[in-house]
Design an enzyme around this catalytic site. Sequence first.
Site, PDB file in Angstrom:
ATOM      1  CB  SER A  62       6.297  67.003  40.371  1.00 45.26           C
ATOM      2  OG  SER A  62       6.529  68.358  40.081  1.00 45.26           O
ATOM      3  CE1 TYR A 100       7.804  65.767  35.073  1.00 43.74           C
ATOM      4  CE2 TYR A 100       6.899  67.697  36.161  1.00 43.74           C
ATOM      5  CZ  TYR A 100       7.750  66.606  36.167  1.00 43.74           C
ATOM      6  OH  TYR A 100       8.524  66.355  37.267  1.00 43.74           O
TER       7      TYR A 100
HETATM    8  N1  LIG Z   1      14.531  67.699  39.713  1.00 41.15           N
HETATM    9  C1  LIG Z   1      13.441  68.306  40.137  1.00 41.15           C
HETATM   10  O1  LIG Z   1      13.445  69.510  40.425  1.00 41.15           O
HETATM   11  C2  LIG Z   1      12.162  67.529  40.296  1.00 41.15           C
HETATM   12  C3  LIG Z   1      11.074  68.193  40.860  1.00 41.15           C
HETATM   13  C4  LIG Z   1       9.891  67.505  41.027  1.00 41.15           C
HETATM   14  C5  LIG Z   1       9.806  66.176  40.670  1.00 41.15           C
HETATM   15  N2  LIG Z   1      10.878  65.563  40.107  1.00 41.15           N
HETATM   16  C6  LIG Z   1      10.716  64.141  39.747  1.00 41.15           C
HETATM   17  O2  LIG Z   1      11.766  63.403  40.320  1.00 41.15           O
HETATM   18  C7  LIG Z   1      12.073  62.269  39.520  1.00 41.15           C
HETATM   19  C8  LIG Z   1      13.555  62.222  39.230  1.00 41.15           C
HETATM   20  O3  LIG Z   1      13.913  63.399  38.549  1.00 41.15           O
HETATM   21  P1  LIG Z   1      15.431  63.891  38.433  1.00 41.15           P
HETATM   22  O4  LIG Z   1      15.374  65.361  38.443  1.00 41.15           O
HETATM   23  O5  LIG Z   1      16.284  63.171  39.402  1.00 41.15           O
HETATM   24  O6  LIG Z   1      15.753  63.411  36.941  1.00 41.15           O
HETATM   25  P2  LIG Z   1      17.145  63.103  36.229  1.00 41.15           P
HETATM   26  O7  LIG Z   1      18.278  63.736  36.943  1.00 41.15           O
HETATM   27  O8  LIG Z   1      16.923  63.425  34.787  1.00 41.15           O
HETATM   28  O9  LIG Z   1      17.304  61.518  36.409  1.00 41.15           O
HETATM   29  C9  LIG Z   1      16.436  60.653  35.781  1.00 41.15           C
HETATM   30  C10 LIG Z   1      16.868  59.221  36.046  1.00 41.15           C
HETATM   31  O10 LIG Z   1      15.942  58.354  35.391  1.00 41.15           O
HETATM   32  C11 LIG Z   1      16.618  57.565  34.417  1.00 41.15           C
HETATM   33  N3  LIG Z   1      15.762  57.518  33.256  1.00 41.15           N
HETATM   34  C12 LIG Z   1      15.314  58.567  32.513  1.00 41.15           C
HETATM   35  N4  LIG Z   1      14.511  58.134  31.538  1.00 41.15           N
HETATM   36  C13 LIG Z   1      14.440  56.784  31.675  1.00 41.15           C
HETATM   37  C14 LIG Z   1      13.773  55.764  30.957  1.00 41.15           C
HETATM   38  N5  LIG Z   1      13.026  56.045  29.893  1.00 41.15           N
HETATM   39  N6  LIG Z   1      13.914  54.485  31.357  1.00 41.15           N
HETATM   40  C15 LIG Z   1      14.690  54.186  32.422  1.00 41.15           C
HETATM   41  N7  LIG Z   1      15.338  55.105  33.139  1.00 41.15           N
HETATM   42  C16 LIG Z   1      15.231  56.388  32.768  1.00 41.15           C
HETATM   43  C17 LIG Z   1      17.939  58.290  34.150  1.00 41.15           C
HETATM   44  O11 LIG Z   1      18.984  57.366  33.873  1.00 41.15           O
HETATM   45  P3  LIG Z   1      19.440  56.866  32.408  1.00 41.15           P
HETATM   46  O12 LIG Z   1      19.601  58.087  31.585  1.00 41.15           O
HETATM   47  O13 LIG Z   1      20.678  56.093  32.667  1.00 41.15           O
HETATM   48  O14 LIG Z   1      18.339  55.976  31.964  1.00 41.15           O
HETATM   49  C18 LIG Z   1      18.226  58.886  35.518  1.00 41.15           C
HETATM   50  O15 LIG Z   1      18.799  57.920  36.361  1.00 41.15           O
HETATM   51  C19 LIG Z   1      11.196  62.402  38.271  1.00 41.15           C
HETATM   52  O16 LIG Z   1      10.071  61.603  38.405  1.00 41.15           O
HETATM   53  C20 LIG Z   1      10.819  63.870  38.259  1.00 41.15           C
HETATM   54  O17 LIG Z   1       9.590  64.066  37.603  1.00 41.15           O
HETATM   55  C21 LIG Z   1      12.050  66.201  39.911  1.00 41.15           C
END
Ligand SMILES: NC(=O)c1ccc[n+]([C@@H]2O[C@H](COP(=O)([O-])OP(=O)(O)OC[C@H]3O[C@@H](n4cnc5c(N)ncnc54)[C@H](OP(=O)(O)O)[C@@H]3O)[C@@H](O)[C@H]2O)c1
Length: 324
Positions: free
Chosen positions: A188, A201
């Site tokens: 990130s 985080y």
């Molecule tokens: N969105 C942003 O702006 C952003 C920016 C920088 C970095 N990131 C990084 O990108 C990655 C994905 O983020 P996102 O925004 O796509 O998140 P998200 O929409 O909340 O999706 C998270 C995914 O991970 C699964 N998950 C969550 N907790 C889990 C657990 N304990 N065990 C197994 N699966 C789990 C969820 O599915 P279930 O609920 O079905 O388990 C879902 O498929 C993360 O590492 C985040 O730090 C995101």
Amino acid sequence: MSFTELLAIFGGFTVVFYLLKLAWKCWCGFRQFVLSELWHVDLRTYGQWAVVTGATSGIGKAYACELARRGLDVVLISRSDEKLQMIAKEIKDQYGRKTRTIQADFTDGQSIYPAVAGELQGLEIGILVNNVGMAYSDHFAYFLEIPDVEQKITQIVNCNMLSVPQMTRLILPGMVERGTGLIINISSEAGVRPQPLLSLYSATKIFVTAFSQCLHAEYKSKGIIVQCVAPLLVSTNMTKNMSVNCLVKSASGFASEALNTVGHSSYTSGCLSHALQDMALAILMPDWFRMSPFLMRKLRKFAEDRKYDIRVCEEKDKLGEKEE
Ligand SMILES: NC(=O)c1ccc[n+]([C@@H]2O[C@H](COP(=O)([O-])OP(=O)(O)OC[C@H]3O[C@@H](n4cnc5c(N)ncnc54)[C@H](OP(=O)(O)O)[C@@H]3O)[C@@H](O)[C@H]2O)c1
């Protein structure tokens, strides 16, 4: 030679040095985000299967779908079996690729990996996307304000950090044996530089960044690419599905652009918009400013206002539904 002449020569060299540095940066950016649109690596050459953690929504789901669209079979790992089955069906119907699902909760820590290893046995895994990650609060918070802080520390460390080397440990040996493989670790922008009010985080993401860079240096001579992807804002559940605009990417747009950069860079913001924002932040927000009480107050205020806006929108939506 006079002192002024010496100074002029030194100045000249400095200007040339910085111009060359700028030209190199521009070339790298051009290659990463423009040339990569025309020429990208055939991801199938790494192997038949891709494994994606956190694959049922947001960036993980977008990577899984994009990898299937580019011809790979996909192993999806997340907590909810119902969502896993839904995404697996979507991938089969839309792209005609094989899928496997593994239900696992990464916050459980060490105990889940023997079962995950069992499910992956026998597959030719060419790509691993370490995407799973969680944030602990919907607003910028001081460390002690994190809800259920004692429990959250373990959960975040297990999910955001432990999952990355553990999944790598399971999949990397097969890649080394075949002399090819790609590991994509989702870090990130908060993992590029320390980010106060997101302390835990941010620290977990700095771990992901450092681990990826070291692993790439260790294994590139064995044919393995380890790419660290450090996005800014992507519209997903984690970011309350904020509206997409020139700064905020959609998950599908982000995954597609980020996958194009494979083979062009082992460290990337993932897309042109985020790379430009990263450059601007590095210039406009030097460390002393990012760590300052002034900026922390501003971030808190911004977060409070945004929370208020979200609440108002939700109430309006509810009223609209009732009227219908
Ligand atoms: N969105 C942003 O702006 C952003 C920016 C920088 C970095 N990131 C990084 O990108 C990655 C994905 O983020 P996102 O925004 O796509 O998140 P998200 O929409 O909340 O999706 C998270 C995914 O991970 C699964 N998950 C969550 N907790 C889990 C657990 N304990 N065990 C197994 N699966 C789990 C969820 O599915 P279930 O609920 O079905 O388990 C879902 O498929 C993360 O590492 C985040 O730090 C995101």
